[in-house]
Design a protein around this motif. Structure first.
Motif, mmCIF file in Angstrom:
data_model
loop_
_atom_site.group_PDB
_atom_site.id
_atom_site.type_symbol
_atom_site.label_atom_id
_atom_site.label_comp_id
_atom_site.label_asym_id
_atom_site.label_seq_id
_atom_site.Cartn_x
_atom_site.Cartn_y
_atom_site.Cartn_z
ATOM 1 N N LEU A 383 34.001 38.761 34.311
ATOM 2 C CA LEU A 383 34.201 39.863 35.265
ATOM 3 C C LEU A 383 35.331 40.823 34.898
ATOM 4 O O LEU A 383 35.128 42.025 34.763
ATOM 5 C CB LEU A 383 34.438 39.285 36.667
ATOM 6 C CG LEU A 383 34.701 40.334 37.739
ATOM 7 C CD1 LEU A 383 33.435 41.089 38.084
ATOM 8 C CD2 LEU A 383 35.276 39.694 38.988
ATOM 9 N N GLU A 437 21.165 44.045 42.932
ATOM 10 C CA GLU A 437 20.818 43.134 44.008
ATOM 11 C C GLU A 437 19.936 43.779 45.058
ATOM 12 O O GLU A 437 19.101 43.124 45.660
ATOM 13 C CB GLU A 437 22.098 42.608 44.659
ATOM 14 C CG GLU A 437 22.836 41.672 43.718
ATOM 15 C CD GLU A 437 24.159 41.224 44.282
ATOM 16 O OE1 GLU A 437 24.534 41.723 45.355
ATOM 17 O OE2 GLU A 437 24.798 40.374 43.643
ATOM 18 N N GLU B 90 23.074 36.081 47.330
ATOM 19 C CA GLU B 90 23.313 36.577 45.976
ATOM 20 C C GLU B 90 23.801 35.432 45.078
ATOM 21 O O GLU B 90 24.521 34.552 45.529
ATOM 22 C CB GLU B 90 24.396 37.678 45.976
ATOM 23 C CG GLU B 90 24.374 38.638 47.139
ATOM 24 C CD GLU B 90 23.234 39.635 47.076
ATOM 25 O OE1 GLU B 90 22.308 39.428 46.267
ATOM 26 O OE2 GLU B 90 23.253 40.605 47.850
ATOM 27 N N THR B 121 29.583 30.713 34.860
ATOM 28 C CA THR B 121 30.906 31.330 34.665
ATOM 29 C C THR B 121 31.017 32.628 35.461
ATOM 30 O O THR B 121 32.100 32.978 35.950
ATOM 31 C CB THR B 121 31.194 31.614 33.175
ATOM 32 O OG1 THR B 121 30.084 32.304 32.624
ATOM 33 C CG2 THR B 121 31.452 30.352 32.410
ATOM 34 N N ASN B 122 29.880 33.322 35.575
ATOM 35 C CA ASN B 122 29.899 34.527 36.419
ATOM 36 C C ASN B 122 30.263 34.183 37.851
ATOM 37 O O ASN B 122 31.038 34.888 38.502
ATOM 38 C CB ASN B 122 28.520 35.194 36.419
ATOM 39 C CG ASN B 122 28.441 36.296 35.385
ATOM 40 O OD1 ASN B 122 29.467 36.760 34.885
ATOM 41 N ND2 ASN B 122 27.242 36.711 35.062
ATOM 42 N N SER B 125 33.925 33.517 38.079
ATOM 43 C CA SER B 125 34.782 34.703 37.989
ATOM 44 C C SER B 125 34.731 35.526 39.259
ATOM 45 O O SER B 125 35.445 36.518 39.385
ATOM 46 C CB SER B 125 34.381 35.557 36.789
ATOM 47 O OG SER B 125 33.107 36.105 37.013
ATOM 48 N N GLY B 126 33.896 35.138 40.209
ATOM 49 C CA GLY B 126 33.904 35.822 41.498
ATOM 50 C C GLY B 126 32.917 36.962 41.607
ATOM 51 O O GLY B 126 33.011 37.802 42.497
ATOM 52 N N MET B 127 31.930 36.989 40.710
ATOM 53 C CA MET B 127 30.974 38.094 40.710
ATOM 54 C C MET B 127 30.184 38.163 42.012
ATOM 55 O O MET B 127 29.804 39.240 42.462
ATOM 56 C CB MET B 127 30.025 37.912 39.537
ATOM 57 C CG MET B 127 29.054 39.046 39.372
ATOM 58 S SD MET B 127 28.316 38.965 37.754
ATOM 59 C CE MET B 127 26.947 40.065 37.998
ATOM 60 N N TYR B 128 29.925 37.028 42.623
ATOM 61 C CA TYR B 128 29.077 37.030 43.820
ATOM 62 C C TYR B 128 29.858 36.762 45.100
ATOM 63 O O TYR B 128 29.290 36.681 46.167
ATOM 64 C CB TYR B 128 27.965 35.974 43.686
ATOM 65 C CG TYR B 128 27.146 36.165 42.452
ATOM 66 C CD1 TYR B 128 26.195 37.189 42.406
ATOM 67 C CD2 TYR B 128 27.328 35.372 41.336
ATOM 68 C CE1 TYR B 128 25.453 37.401 41.266
ATOM 69 C CE2 TYR B 128 26.581 35.574 40.186
ATOM 70 C CZ TYR B 128 25.641 36.586 40.154
ATOM 71 O OH TYR B 128 24.912 36.802 39.032
ATOM 72 N N GLY B 132 35.333 39.598 45.392
ATOM 73 C CA GLY B 132 35.480 39.326 43.966
ATOM 74 C C GLY B 132 36.497 38.254 43.623
ATOM 75 O O GLY B 132 36.992 38.191 42.509
#
Lengths: 509, 320
Positions: A383, A437, B90, B121-122, B125-128, B132
């Protein structure tokens, strides 16, 4: 939640804001509109001379505050000179001095002056002292003859002074007058004689020296006027006709016999006076004058800040308007936009780029950023590095955009640099996530919503009148705060919800 | 515009501003949010209370643990990977089968182990996650949809949303995934929402992309008047979530597993308003009714009985 507390708070804030606003407007007379007529003038005296490798001393008379005129601001520009100012009975004097200098020199005195609006002259209880006139022998005899004739002919002071000035200004002067004035007398010399004659009559008189304040005048002449003390006030008399008037645009610089400038150790001394209508708006002058009248209240106004800080606050104070508009557009209208305050920040950037270009830049940046972002998606980056990569790409694009548009001669392209790039990056990231999304249409809809809110915020924040109003009356922010708090408890439908839930209305009917 | 506003107001529709100001801010103390925002925590709480939840196989909290995943996953043929702080479905990856290092997703697409790890890993990392923030990934039991509900959906698992206000189930709907929603049960992604009669547990009209429909657009099966199995259990479980979290206004998402019955999938402290469209009735009258009863200390069973008596489809027609 205590309802009474809530409404008390809102009412209190509104009353405090409006009360202070009305007080400043009605009692202190702060102007509601930006460019109200103001008699504010910039005066400049340019003193030029040649220095001769000797100590230099320049004494220059400068204006002082009076009942009718306020010097709101003044500057002495003189590199390498020591400066002192001192005030004697009549005048204020600036003295520049330096130990050793050579070649052509320039000294400047700049002042901003403003009429106070007071038209009646100040009353002085104690009559001024009269200097014994320097008439001797045959001069004294002539003077006495003129004076007695004048007194015999006139009923009051106005008539006597008028007759005196007329007589001194006659084309074919009689012998007594010729004797006193000498050959080819200057207007100043005539007034000096008039002052002496009046002094002989024990009537205090003096010469006023000043300039007329007219728009954009360079090399303005010094105009001398006669003032006679009568009935506790100094009265003005036209130096030639003797009428008891003075032009309304006359600005008194100094009194008495002393010359405007005196020097020691210089050659080719010359003073050049110029006058321009000050571009400062009415409010500045009003406040600066106010600093003299009511210093305590205005010490805490925004006008007490340095000019460059003031201009920052002119912009900052508009942000609450943008925020309030944002609240209305989001919570009452229901427009979807990225980020909480992103549209307001974009609107701030629009101030530099102008609206059309701003929208163009924003669209270009976001679409470019999105394509970079979609490409990075394939690389499966983490990210934070992904966000940083988008940020770097955005900066590169901004730089490229500026360089290319500058080469093409489009200076507008340079203003892209002030776009908040971090905000842009976050917008791009949010948009790409929404895109993935919720689909492209939702993402574009929200992007469009952000632009719409930004454009609306820009339009409102760019109203010069509002800017003036908020800067002069920052207490209105309390009213804004109250409105925002009130909107914070708005639990009605949003306009967009009416469309979303239209099916409900159809059923009810 | 004002006419429309008035008409809608008469239906008792709950708008987003009122939901936020009068219900969420009033009845949901912020310090309780972590209980529902963190699915790991919710799962633990529900298990302690004896409520059914999908079994947790394991969780990944730091990137280094991703290396241990193959060992953890070795014993499972199918599972679900989801973020602990996910929002609106999500970031959920459903694996229905595997072939050595290839994993089959619910839509039949095969993904490599590497892609699966990248997804994890996504999540970390807080993607969803909301805001964040770094997150945890949960690996849990894959729900096998109840045969009845499975026939009503295209891929994915239908879930039942029940709005519970002060412990009273006030409104419910079932969300049926479609081809359009890509197997997800989110209405804004194109899933069907069908209102459920609180009194009987049968489906009312169904709404798909703002249109009233009677058949599933992909399967052709009728979606009206379907009896949801275990209805009373569902209501009881949902109502008991009030004691579980203390949140006054919450949305309970429950799925029906063909073997294990009702399993609580997640709780939501800010449930959406679309449920009103699926039921074609506004929430406000029911919420006010509950507020009037709130002072009585009722048992879970009493609350369910009260809801069944007052919030049935026949009762709501009396409102109009």
């Amino acid at each position: 939640m205590n309802r009474r507390h809530f409404y008390l708070l809102v009412t209190g804030l509104t009353l405090a804001g409006l009360g202070l606003f009305l007080f400043k407007f009605l009692v202190l007379g702060f102007p509601l509109t930006p460019y109200e007529r103001a008699d504010v003038w910039d005066l400049e005296a340019r003193i030029t001379f040649e220095a001769k490798k000797k100590p230099v001393k320049i004494s220059f008379l400068v204006p002082r505050n009076s009942q009718m005129v306020t010097v709101v601001n003044e500057n002495f520009i003189s590199r390498g000179y020591g400066l002192i100012t001192r005030t004697d009975l009549n005048n204020r004097q600036a003295v520049w001095s330096t130990r050793k200098t050579e070649g052509p020199q320039n000294l400047y005195y700049r002042a901003t002056v403003q009429a106070t609006g007071v038209k009646t002259p100040q009353t002085i209880k104690k009559p001024p002292e009269i200097l014994p006139p320097a008439f001797e022998g045959v001069f004294l005899e002539s003077a006495n003859i003129i004076l007695s004739e004048m007194i015999a002919q006139s009923a009051d002071l106005d008539i006597m002074v008028g007759a005196l000035l007329n007589r001194l200004n006659m084309k074919r002067a009689d012998d007594h007058v010729l004797l006193l004035l000498g050959k080819k007398p200057s207007p100043e010399k005539k007034l000096q004689v008039a002052v002496d004659l009046l002094g002989l009559n024990k009537t205090p008189a003096r010469i006023a020296h000043g300039v007329r304040l007219r728009e954009q005048a360079r090399d303005v002449p010094i105009i001398h006027w006669l003032q006679v003390f009568d009935n506790e006030v100094w009265r003005d008399y036209h130096p030639e006709t003797g009428e008891p008037t003075i032009p309304s645009d006359y600005f008194l610089w100094w009194y008495g016999e002393s010359p405007l400038i005196q020097s020691k150790g210089v050659d080719k001394l010359h003073v050049n006076l110029s006058v321009t209508l000050s571009i400062d708006s009415a409010i500045n002058a009003l406040v600066e004058r106010g600093q003299i009248l009511t210093p305590k209240l205005l010490a805490f106004s925004l006008f007490s800040l340095p000019i460059h800080v003031q201009s920052t606050y002119r912009i900052l104070l508009m942000i609450p308007i943008g925020a309030l508009l944002l609240v209305i557009l989001r919570n009452v209208v229901g427009i979807k936009a990225f980020g909480t305050f992103t549209p307001v920040l974009i609107a701030l950037a629009f101030r530099e780029t102008q609206l059309i270009w701003g929208i163009f830049f924003f669209s270009i940046m976001v679409s470019f950023g999105l394509s970079v972002r979609f490409y990075l998606e394939h690389l499966k980056l983490l990210l934070v590095p992904r966000l940083a990569s988008v940020l770097i790409s955005v900066v590169i694009l901004m730089a490229a955009f500026s360089v290319v548009s500058h080469q093409l001669g489009l200076d507008r392209g340079l203003s892209v640099a002030i776009f908040p790039m971090v905000i842009l990056t976050m917008t791009i990231e949010r948009m790409s996530i929404v895109w993935e999304e919720r689909g492209a249409s939702e993402a574009i809809q929200q992007g469009f919503g952000s632009l719409l809110v930004a454009a609306a915020a820009y339009t409102v924040m760019n109203i010069a009148y509002l800017e003036h109003l908020l800067f002069v009356f920052p207490e209105l922010l309390l009213v804004f705060l109250a409105t925002t708090i009130l909107l914070g408890r708005y639990n009605g439908y949003r306009l967009t919800e009416l469309i979303r839930f239209k099916v409900f209305a159809q059923d009810a009917s | 515009m004002f006419g429309l506003y008035k008409k809608i107001a008469q239906t008792g529709l709950l708008g987003i501003n009122r939901r936020n100001a009068d219900y969420i801010l009033t009845y949901n103390p912020r310090h309780l949010y972590p209980l529902v925002d963190d699915k790991l925590l919710t799962k633990r709480l529900a298990m302690e209370a004896g409520l059914g939840v999908p079994k947790l196989y394991g969780s990944v909290e730091i990137v280094r643990q991703v290396r241990d995943l193959p060992e953890l996953l070795a014993q499972y043929q199918d599972f679900v990977v989801k973020p602990a702080h996910g929002n609106g479905g999500e970031g959920i990856l459903i694996i229905t089968g595997r072939n050595k290092r290839l994993y089959r997703r619910h839509n039949g697409v095969l993904i490599t182990e590497e892609a699966l790890f990248h997804h994890v890993t996504n999540i970390l990392s807080g993607m969803y996650s909301l805001g964040g923030h770094p997150d945890k990934a949960l690996i849990e039991y894959r729900i096998q949809a109840d045969p009845l509900l499975e026939s009503l959906s295209y891929q994915g698992v239908p879930d039942i949303r029940i709005i519970v206000f002060l412990g009273f189930p006030v409104m419910s709907m079932v969300r049926l995934p479609t081809r359009m929603s890509n197997g997800k049960a989110n209405l804004h992604q194109g899933a069907i929402g069908a209102g459920i009669d609180i009194a009987t547990g049968t489906t009312l009209q169904a709404v798909w992309m703002n249109d009233i429909i009677t058949e599933h657009p992909d399967t052709g099966n009728g979606v009206f008047g379907v009896q949801i199995p275990y209805w009373d259990t569902l209501l009881y479980q949902a109502a008991s979530c009030y004691e579980l979290t203390g949140l006054g206004y919450q949305g309970i998402d429950i799925v029906l597993d063909r073997e294990k019955g009702p399993l609580i999938l997640e709780l939501n402290a800010r449930p959406g308003l679309n449920i009103q469209i699926a039921n074609k009735v506004g929430l406000l009258p029911r919420l006010r009714r509950v507020e009037a009863e709130a002072h009585k200390k009722m048992e879970i069973k009493e609350r369910v009985a009260f809801a069944k008596m007052h919030f049935g489809a026949t009762e709501h027609s009396i409102h109009h």
